[in-house]
Structures are given as C-alpha cells and as structure tokens.
Design an enzyme around this catalytic site. Structure first.
Site, mmCIF file in Angstrom:
data_model
loop_
_atom_site.group_PDB
_atom_site.id
_atom_site.type_symbol
_atom_site.label_atom_id
_atom_site.label_comp_id
_atom_site.label_asym_id
_atom_site.label_seq_id
_atom_site.Cartn_x
_atom_site.Cartn_y
_atom_site.Cartn_z
ATOM 1 N N TYR A 115 30.794 75.158 -93.740
ATOM 2 C CA TYR A 115 30.051 75.959 -94.719
ATOM 3 C C TYR A 115 30.770 75.955 -96.064
ATOM 4 C CZ TYR A 115 27.488 79.584 -96.999
ATOM 5 O OH TYR A 115 26.706 80.257 -97.908
ATOM 6 N N TRP A 165 29.967 75.850 -100.740
ATOM 7 C CA TRP A 165 29.130 75.439 -101.861
ATOM 8 C C TRP A 165 29.447 74.047 -102.370
ATOM 9 C CZ3 TRP A 165 26.573 78.279 -106.303
ATOM 10 C CH2 TRP A 165 25.728 79.288 -105.826
HETATM 11 N N1 MGD Z 1 29.795 84.655 -111.653
HETATM 12 C C1 MGD Z 1 29.396 84.402 -110.405
HETATM 13 N N2 MGD Z 1 28.088 84.511 -110.068
HETATM 14 C C2 MGD Z 1 27.692 84.277 -108.778
HETATM 15 C C3 MGD Z 1 28.614 83.855 -107.794
HETATM 16 C C4 MGD Z 1 29.984 83.739 -108.175
HETATM 17 O O1 MGD Z 1 30.858 83.398 -107.349
HETATM 18 N N3 MGD Z 1 30.321 84.022 -109.465
HETATM 19 N N4 MGD Z 1 28.180 83.587 -106.506
HETATM 20 C C5 MGD Z 1 26.763 83.316 -106.287
HETATM 21 C C6 MGD Z 1 26.434 83.525 -104.859
HETATM 22 S S1 MGD Z 1 26.991 82.402 -103.715
HETATM 23 C C7 MGD Z 1 25.675 84.530 -104.417
HETATM 24 S S2 MGD Z 1 25.253 84.615 -102.771
HETATM 25 C C8 MGD Z 1 25.173 85.565 -105.328
HETATM 26 C C9 MGD Z 1 25.311 86.929 -104.705
HETATM 27 O O2 MGD Z 1 24.525 87.853 -105.378
HETATM 28 P P1 MGD Z 1 24.681 89.386 -105.020
HETATM 29 O O3 MGD Z 1 24.900 89.534 -103.574
HETATM 30 O O4 MGD Z 1 23.562 90.128 -105.590
HETATM 31 O O5 MGD Z 1 26.016 89.687 -105.859
HETATM 32 P P2 MGD Z 1 27.261 90.646 -105.684
HETATM 33 O O6 MGD Z 1 28.066 90.397 -106.913
HETATM 34 O O7 MGD Z 1 27.913 90.478 -104.373
HETATM 35 O O8 MGD Z 1 26.640 92.100 -105.699
HETATM 36 C C10 MGD Z 1 25.869 92.561 -106.783
HETATM 37 C C11 MGD Z 1 26.046 94.041 -106.930
HETATM 38 O O9 MGD Z 1 25.504 94.752 -105.828
HETATM 39 C C12 MGD Z 1 26.065 96.054 -105.842
HETATM 40 N N5 MGD Z 1 26.105 96.606 -104.484
HETATM 41 C C13 MGD Z 1 26.999 96.324 -103.516
HETATM 42 N N6 MGD Z 1 26.717 97.033 -102.399
HETATM 43 C C14 MGD Z 1 25.619 97.769 -102.691
HETATM 44 C C15 MGD Z 1 24.816 98.696 -101.941
HETATM 45 O O10 MGD Z 1 25.055 98.983 -100.776
HETATM 46 N N7 MGD Z 1 23.750 99.235 -102.576
HETATM 47 C C16 MGD Z 1 23.425 98.950 -103.859
HETATM 48 N N8 MGD Z 1 22.353 99.511 -104.377
HETATM 49 N N9 MGD Z 1 24.162 98.076 -104.586
HETATM 50 C C17 MGD Z 1 25.227 97.499 -104.005
HETATM 51 C C18 MGD Z 1 27.467 95.887 -106.398
HETATM 52 O O11 MGD Z 1 27.735 96.900 -107.365
HETATM 53 C C19 MGD Z 1 27.485 94.496 -106.959
HETATM 54 O O12 MGD Z 1 28.015 94.416 -108.282
HETATM 55 O O13 MGD Z 1 25.910 85.538 -106.537
HETATM 56 C C20 MGD Z 1 25.887 84.237 -107.134
HETATM 57 N N10 MGD Z 1 26.369 84.386 -108.477
HETATM 58 N N1 MGD Z 2 34.135 89.733 -98.954
HETATM 59 C C1 MGD Z 2 33.190 88.878 -99.295
HETATM 60 N N2 MGD Z 2 33.245 87.608 -98.834
HETATM 61 C C2 MGD Z 2 32.306 86.740 -99.189
HETATM 62 C C3 MGD Z 2 31.241 87.115 -100.037
HETATM 63 C C4 MGD Z 2 31.195 88.460 -100.499
HETATM 64 O O1 MGD Z 2 30.272 88.857 -101.241
HETATM 65 N N3 MGD Z 2 32.184 89.297 -100.108
HETATM 66 N N4 MGD Z 2 30.282 86.207 -100.383
HETATM 67 C C5 MGD Z 2 30.025 85.157 -99.434
HETATM 68 C C6 MGD Z 2 29.133 84.150 -100.031
HETATM 69 S S1 MGD Z 2 27.592 84.728 -100.511
HETATM 70 C C7 MGD Z 2 29.455 82.844 -100.138
HETATM 71 S S2 MGD Z 2 28.251 81.744 -100.681
HETATM 72 C C8 MGD Z 2 30.766 82.336 -99.708
HETATM 73 C C9 MGD Z 2 31.297 81.226 -100.615
HETATM 74 O O2 MGD Z 2 32.333 80.550 -99.987
HETATM 75 P P1 MGD Z 2 32.632 78.998 -100.268
HETATM 76 O O3 MGD Z 2 31.381 78.268 -100.569
HETATM 77 O O4 MGD Z 2 33.477 78.496 -99.167
HETATM 78 O O5 MGD Z 2 33.496 79.121 -101.601
HETATM 79 P P2 MGD Z 2 33.896 78.044 -102.677
HETATM 80 O O6 MGD Z 2 35.111 78.578 -103.350
HETATM 81 O O7 MGD Z 2 32.737 77.731 -103.553
HETATM 82 O O8 MGD Z 2 34.301 76.778 -101.795
HETATM 83 C C10 MGD Z 2 33.902 75.483 -102.098
HETATM 84 C C11 MGD Z 2 35.078 74.555 -101.853
HETATM 85 O O9 MGD Z 2 34.618 73.211 -102.044
HETATM 86 C C12 MGD Z 2 35.600 72.502 -102.792
HETATM 87 N N5 MGD Z 2 34.964 71.334 -103.428
HETATM 88 C C13 MGD Z 2 34.335 71.257 -104.623
HETATM 89 N N6 MGD Z 2 33.892 70.010 -104.829
HETATM 90 C C14 MGD Z 2 34.239 69.273 -103.752
HETATM 91 C C15 MGD Z 2 34.056 67.908 -103.380
HETATM 92 O O10 MGD Z 2 33.455 67.110 -104.077
HETATM 93 N N7 MGD Z 2 34.550 67.518 -102.171
HETATM 94 C C16 MGD Z 2 35.207 68.381 -101.348
HETATM 95 N N8 MGD Z 2 35.648 67.897 -100.188
HETATM 96 N N9 MGD Z 2 35.398 69.674 -101.681
HETATM 97 C C17 MGD Z 2 34.920 70.112 -102.855
HETATM 98 C C18 MGD Z 2 36.149 73.534 -103.755
HETATM 99 O O11 MGD Z 2 37.382 73.133 -104.279
HETATM 100 C C19 MGD Z 2 36.230 74.762 -102.836
HETATM 101 O O12 MGD Z 2 37.446 74.774 -102.158
HETATM 102 O O13 MGD Z 2 31.713 83.408 -99.679
HETATM 103 C C20 MGD Z 2 31.272 84.490 -98.858
HETATM 104 N N10 MGD Z 2 32.354 85.453 -98.697
HETATM 105 MO MO MO Z 3 26.526 83.020 -101.633
#
Ligand code: MGD
Ligand code: MGD
Ligand code: MO
Length: 738
Positions: A106, A108
């Site tokens: 898993y 991104w």
């Molecule tokens: N800059 C930046 N943007 C991203 C990402 C990133 O790594 N960096 N990751 C991307 C990815 S993979 C994803 S999945 C999305 C995730 O998108 P989201 O899941 O929507 O993003 P989060 O930042 O986890 O949470 C958004 C807000 O939800 C609020 N929140 C948390 N718990 C609760 C709750 O129980 N109730 C309510 N009402 N609010 C709550 C928090 O204050 C938080 O700031 O973001 C994407 N966008």
């Molecule tokens: N506590 C908490 N945990 C969370 C979340 C949260 O809200 N709270 N959010 C969750 C969510 S929504 C997500 S999506 C996950 C994200 O978790 P991940 O998707 O595992 O996070 P990334 O840091 O984007 O990891 C991508 C990796 O791919 C590598 N990479 C980039 N390009 C290449 C390439 O070309 N080849 C190879 N081999 N590697 C490459 C990067 O260096 C990096 O190490 O985290 C989850 N974990």
């Molecule tokens: Mo995510």
C-alpha cells in the site's frame, strides 16, 4: 524548461548542466512544496545503490529478522541484490506457496501512471506466481465498504461529486462536517494542474452561500470564509447528524415523498430516531454527546431546514471508530431533506479532503497501467496487515465474509511507507521481525527502507519518462525525463524486469514492451476513448512533445445522483432495492454488533466522552507541507508541532514552544507545542508524516502513529480508525529542543 508533475502539482523543472536547479509551480500548486524538488532529488537520504542488511548478507534468511532496522546496511552490486531477491522469491514460493508473499504494498508512490511503483510491484509479483494482496485503502476505507450497501457503489467517495461551480450557483447553505481545510487542497492523487478550490469556495461565498463548518479545529475553515463553526468532540458527528434527522422527522420537514420514491428502510431508522432502543435522538441528546451548546445545534437545524442544502463530510470523519456511521447517517439526513440529485443539494464526500473533489474533470483520458490477475484470491483488509503479520491464522470478519491471515514469510514493498502509515508502530516494529525476508524499493532511505533486508534504489519521476494526470483535472501531462538517474538508481520497472529475467517470467511481466512502448500502448487507449467520445486526441509523439494536453470538459456540469433522481427506474442504483438503502437487510443479515442494519450511534472506543480528566483526544491529520511522509527529509526541523488550546496548555504548565512528550499505553513521541486558541478544549492535533525514529524515551521526530491503535472501524469495513486516539501530554524534561 520542462513541465513535470507530482502528487502536489505541476511544475516547470529548470535544469542546468544536467542538474535540476529549480522547480516553479504551475496552476496554483503550493510553491513551498514544489520548490523542494531540487533538495529532494539530491537529498542525502537518496539511496544511491542497492544494499543488503549485514545479518542477511552473512547468514541469509535463516538468521531471522532481529537485526532489521539496527544492522548495518551494506552497499552491494546490482547483480548481487537482484540474484538474492530473485532467489528469495523463488524459495518462498516453493517452500510456502504464493500466499506467503505479502505484496499489497500500500502507498501513494508517485505521480506518473506507468512507473507507479505499487502497480509495478503487484504486476511483477502476479507474473512471478502470485502474492497476498490487500483490499481497500487508508483514505476512505470505511466509506469504500459501507457506501456500496447504501448507494450501490463507492463512486460518491472515489470519483463522483457535484462540482463546485454548481454548488456556488445553486446552494443556499453548505454544511461541512470535518471542514474544508485548504492545506488538503494542495494534493491530488495522480497530480493535477488546476488547484481551483480556494477560488471555487470564494465564489460560493461571494454568491451568498452560507457555510457551517463542524470540526474541532478552527483551521478547518478556509480563510476569508465567514462560516459558523461548531466544535464537537471528535467522533461525535454521527450523534449530531442523527439528531438533525430526528428533528426533520418530528417537525414534519422530512420529505416523505422523496423517502418513498427513492429510498428503502426509512421506517426502522425513524423508529430508532424516535427511541425504540430507549433513547430519543434529540438535539439535546446530541449536544450532550458532542459537548456543544444546544443553541448551536438548533441554529444548525434552522440553517438546513429551508433552502438548497449541500451536506458534506471530509474523509477524516470515517477514519475513526465506527467510521461507517457518519457517512451512512449523512446520506440518510440528505434523503430526509429530499434534495439528493438536485443541483447544489444533497450530499457529497471529501470536498475538504483533497484537491480535485468537485473540480471539473473528465474520466477516461488519463491512461492507467494494466495489472495482471493474481493467482492468490484472498486479500487482507489493508489496515489489518500489521495484525495479520503478527498473527498468522487470525480471522477477520470483513464485509460479511471471513478473511484468514496467511503465514507471511516475505514482504515486498515498493511505493509505500508502512512505518509512516500504519498504526501502533511499536507493535509493527515487533511484527516486522517475523517474516524471513523483507525487500523494499524506494528512492530514499525511509524508515521502511531502513528496516529491509534487501533495498533497491528507485529513480524519481524526474529521472524517467511517463504520462500523468487524474480524472479530477482537465489535463493529461507528458512527463519526459528531465535528469539522469541519481547514483545507481533504476526505474522500478527496470528492476522488476531484471528480476523477471532471473525468474523466467519476463514476457508475462512486460509483454515484450520497453518504457516508451508502454507509454505508446497506454496512450493508444486514450486515443480510442477520443474516438468513442468524439474528442480529438493527438498522436503520441505530438502529445509527448507538446506538454500538458487540456481535456475538453464534459458538456454537462456534474450533479451527484442526478440521473437516478431524474428517472430512478431507468437509472436504478446497484443496491438490492435499486434505491438508497437507509436500512440495509444485507448488513443487518451480517449480524454485526459494530455495524447494525441502519445508521446508529455507537460509542467510540477511545474518545473524550469516556476519558480520564487529563486525557486529550489526538487528531492526526494530514501535514500541510508534506504528502504523508514524502518531503519530510527536506522539511522543517524535527520534531513535529502539536497544536493545543492555550488553556489546556496552561493547565499542564506548558507554554507555546515547549518541548513536550505525548504518550499513552501504546507508546510515546516528542513534539513542539504550538498554543492554538482555534482548537476545542481537550483536543490536540499533530499531523502524520514524521519519519519514525524510536528510542527508549519515545519516538524522536513526532510520529503520532506510535500512539494510534490496531483497531479498525468495524467488522464491516475493517478500515483505518487512526483518528480515535487518547493521549496524555507532559513537558519534556530529559531533552531540550534547540
Ligand atoms: N497537504 C496535504 N494534503 C493532503 C494529504 C497530505 O498528506 N498533505 N493527504 C491526502 C490524503 S491521502 C487524504 S486521504 C486526504 C485526507 O483528507 P481528510 O481525511 O479530510 O484530512 P485530514 O487532514 O486527516 O482531516 C481533516 C480535518 O478533519 C478534522 N477532524 C478530525 N476528526 C474529526 C471528527 O471526528 N469530527 C469532525 N467534525 N472533524 C474531524 C480535523 O480537524 C482535520 O483537520 O488528504 C489529502 N490531502
Ligand atoms: N495516524 C494517521 N495515519 C495515517 C493517516 C492519518 O490520517 N492518520 N492517513 C492514512 C492515509 S489516508 C494514507 S493515504 C496513508 C499514506 O501512506 P503512504 O502512501 O505509505 O505514504 P507516502 O509517504 O506517500 O509513501 C509513499 C512512498 O513511496 C515512495 N516513492 C515515491 N516514488 C516512488 C517510486 O517511484 N518508486 C518507489 N519504489 N517508491 C517511491 C516515497 O518515497 C514514499 O516512501 O497514511 C495513512 N496513515
Ligand atoms: Mo489517504
């Protein structure tokens, strides 16, 4: 100057003497994140040649995994690493069967559809004989499995949303549970050129749309938006939504005609709202659980009782205990208001979560890399993987089935960082010692690469040719190679090709195509799409030479479920009834205590409603200037900040800037305290994304996943529930922050 693409936007790459010297953002991409590209490419954390862990090099797989993460990593020749890795895969397949190879991998990865590392590793492992995969994702894993029961599929969270222009023009009110935090709009999976959301939301506000944000964090209200803010306890949104449904019923506002025509199962749900379990789901009841003034919920009700109302929930809401419930309940509330399928009305998910949700887009023109059928047919729910690793044979109830954890002997990861994304990392660290062999590909020495036996250095997107884009944007982007590979880095595709040669499965893996053959092959499918849709699509060479290709927009703006509303018989949903299922006999038939047959309030396992006096609820949201753990190595100084209400800080003798230690029974990490009056009392917020750096006193960089639990949303979706975590915070004494 060449245009390129990453998940955090499009940019112009400036190269001098073969070296990347600058990256300038395009289309509203965040300049700080984009500007890091040269530092990232030439970072000291680049893996410049293959490595093998000393214990593994000397004793092989038989020595066990105890030295993983602590042994020296020894640089080796490419052929040495390839021979070792191919032999290990063949051995595990032979001795333990394909299910003993865990290759769900898993993560991104990076933008670019062909070199997408996770797609490549799964294609390779399928060609080589099979592997245990994962099902579901971390982002919206609960929605992914509840929505098909309610709406027939998961498109309302994965790909479809009413577009913002329609909301701006037609809605009177937007209620955003989880808010609309602009930091999230910096990122799109796959990478987008247009970052239109700040402008779109401003346009809605200019049009007089009234906004209410329901979130513990004031920062979730975009700047310049005069939104009403309700700050409930995290995890209590379902209670608020149910109480609004109850109010709709008792005031007669519930749209019976809509419920009768477009839904099934309203009656048992209404009986529940009225208190057939002994509790009437009144606004007073919800105000108590959410710990907000009743007047705020009454005001919220008044705002949604009339006019065109768009209800939206961020993905964060469902990344919590019983995360299925707020989504199902929100669909039920929208059904009661009767505006699903109307422009600017109804519900949508994820407007606040990622750039591109509600953007004008067009599906089908961004080519995807093909996978291969995997002979092992039983994937593990993705968030269960650490538990499965630790407990072969463990049974997981999952969406009406049972999944049994295989005995994992080999882990192969490319394009993800489980020591960032998984929960309870101290427990994962132990489980990670169990398999015989761990193989990781990454451009950088991430904590996961540091914990491998064999490490392959990957190129970055700038070091190879690709095609990128997303259906949430109106561009397809050629990504020509900009610089030569750094050190001895190779494309994952090339690494897998060399491994496939050794295993005799090269033809199955690459179909006889090289990189450019694949890009042409993938582009041919976009061309074919052009023919069916009457869109002029250039020949490959012209496309590849000319930079981003603007996809013509769809003629009709997108309105979620409009066809269904216009004609529910001609466009039935793929649910058993063909309608929206406010109660589901299928789910009721599963007999799950943690996910009954209609939306329900189920008390979270960890939340402020059942906490000790000095407990705080830790929200671990997405980082503002990183993509998960990506960019960490070129970011601000460690450790991560933790935001806390100044009154909560004062009660603990803490001040802005103090070094603090967050802890609970699962672990501890350090952080820098930021006093933030915008936070609800009792809630602290720390972004994910710090590289895991454990030591005896606690994790040094501020990785909150040492505090989160291996506990999934429910036995329906088994999705990540990381946002349900209680912690305590104390002043750091043994270690002074610079
Ligand atoms: N800059 C930046 N943007 C991203 C990402 C990133 O790594 N960096 N990751 C991307 C990815 S993979 C994803 S999945 C999305 C995730 O998108 P989201 O899941 O929507 O993003 P989060 O930042 O986890 O949470 C958004 C807000 O939800 C609020 N929140 C948390 N718990 C609760 C709750 O129980 N109730 C309510 N009402 N609010 C709550 C928090 O204050 C938080 O700031 O973001 C994407 N966008
Ligand atoms: N506590 C908490 N945990 C969370 C979340 C949260 O809200 N709270 N959010 C969750 C969510 S929504 C997500 S999506 C996950 C994200 O978790 P991940 O998707 O595992 O996070 P990334 O840091 O984007 O990891 C991508 C990796 O791919 C590598 N990479 C980039 N390009 C290449 C390439 O070309 N080849 C190879 N081999 N590697 C490459 C990067 O260096 C990096 O190490 O985290 C989850 N974990
Ligand atoms: Mo995510």
């Amino acid at each position: 100057m060449v245009v390129s693409l990453c998940h955090w936007g499009a940019f112009e790459a400036v190269v001098e003497n073969g070296r990347l010297v600058a990256a300038h953002p395009l289309g509203g991409a965040n300049p700080q994140m984009i500007g890091k590209w040269p530092d990232l490419v030439y970072s000291d954390s680049r893996i410049t040649q293959p490595h093998v862990r000393r214990g593994f090099l000397e004793k092989g797989h038989g020595a066990g995994g105890a030295g993983r993460g602590t042994d020296e990593m020894v640089p080796v020749a490419w052929d040495t690493a390839l021979d070792l890795a191919a032999a290990e895969l063949a051995r595990v397949h032979r001795e333990h069967g394909a299910q003993a190879v865990f290759g769900g991998s898993y993560g991104w990865s990076s933008a670019g559809r062909f070199h997408h590392a996770r797609t490549q590793v799964r294609r390779f492992l399928a060609a080589a004989g099979g592997f245990t995969d994962v099902s579901g994702n971390y982002s919206w894993g609960a929605a992914q499995f509840i929505l098909p029961h309610v709406l027939g599929d998961d498109s309302a969270v994965s790909s479809a949303a009413t577009d913002w222009a329609t909301v701006a023009d037609h809605a009177d009110t937007v209620v955003a549970f989880g808010g609309l935090n602009p930091k999230n709009w910096r990122v799109t999976s796959g990478g987008a050129v247009a970052h239109h959301l700040p402008e779109a939301v401003r346009r809605a506000a200019d049009n007089g749309v009234s906004f209410t944000v329901v979130s513990p964090l004031a920062q979730d209200v975009p700047p310049g938006l005069n939104a009403a803010l309700v700050q409930p306890r995290p995890g209590s949104d379902t209670a608020i939504i149910l109480a609004l449904c109850h109010k709709a019923v008792i005031t007669g506002r519930a749209d019976r005609a809509f419920l009768n025509r477009f839904t099934v199962g309203a009656e048992p749900f209404i009986a529940y709202l009225r208190g057939d379990d002994g509790t009437e789901k009144t606004l007073e009841w919800a105000a108590g659980l959410a710990d907000v003034p009743l007047t705020q919920l009454e005001a919220l009700w008044n705002r949604i009782a009339t006019g065109r109302v768009m209800l939206t929930a961020s993905w964060s809401l469902q990344r919590a205990d019983h995360g299925e419930q707020p989504y199902w309940a929100l669909v039920a509330l929208a059904a009661m208001l009767g505006q699903i399928g109307l422009p600017g009305g109804g519900f949508c998910f994820g407007y606040g979560s990622m750039n591109g949700v509600g953007a004008a887009g067009r599906r089908g023109f961004v080519p995807a890399m093909e996978g291969l059928p995997n002979p092992v047919g039983t994937p593990i729910p993705v968030a269960c993987f650490p538990e499965a690793l630790a407990n072969p044979g463990r049974r997981f109830a999952f969406n009406g089935t049972t999944v049994i954890a295989p005995d994992i002997r080999l882990i192969w990861w490319a394009g993800g960082n489980p020591f960032h994304h998984a929960q309870d990392l101290n427990a994962l660290e132990k489980a990670w010692q169990r398999p015989e062999t761990v193989i990781v590909h990454d451009p950088w020495w991430t904590p996961t690469a540091q914990r491998a036996d064999i490490v392959f250095p990957s190129t970055t997107t700038l070091e190879r040719n690709d095609i990128g884009g997303t259906s949430r944007d109106l561009f397809v982007i050629p990504m020509p190679r900009v610089i030569a590979p750094v050190g001895q880095a190779r494309d994952d595709f090339a690494t897998f090709g060399a491994l496939a040669d050794r295993l005799g499965c090269r033809a199955a893996f690459d179909d006889g195509r090289d990189e450019m053959d694949w890009l042409r092959h993938m582009w041919a499918r976009s061309q074919a799409r052009g023919i069916t849709e009457g869109v002029q699509v250039a020949e490959f060479d012209e496309f590849f030479a000319n930079g981003p290709w603007p996809v013509p927009p769809e003629a009709r703006p997108e309105v979620l479920l409009q066809d269904f509303r216009d004609d529910p018989l001609a466009h039935p949903l793929a649910t058993p009834s063909g309608r929206i299922e406010i109660s589901s006999q299928t789910i009721a038939g599963f007999g799950l205590a943690d996910c009954p047959g209609h939306p329900a309030w189920l008390e979270p396992v960890e939340w402020l409603g059942a906490a000790a006096a000095d407990d705080l609820h830790l929200v671990t949201n997405q980082p503002a200037r990183q993509l998960h753990s990506q960019l960490w190595q070129v970011g601000d100084q460690a450790p991560q900040p933790v935001h806390m209400n100044p009154e909560d800080a004062a009660a603990r003798g803490l001040r802005d800037g103090d070094g603090v230690r967050l802890f609970n029974h699962r672990g501890a990490c350090f952080a820098r305290l930021v006093a933030d009056a915008g936070l609800r009392r009792g809630v602290v917020v720390m972004a994910t994304g710090a590289w895991f750096a454990p030591d005896k006193a606690g994790e040094r960089n501020g990785n909150p996943n040492v505090l989160t639990a291996w506990r999934q949303t429910s036995s329906l979706a088994q999705a990540c529930a990381a946002l349900s975590t209680l912690v305590k915070i104390e002043k750091e004494t043994e270690w002074t922050l610079d």
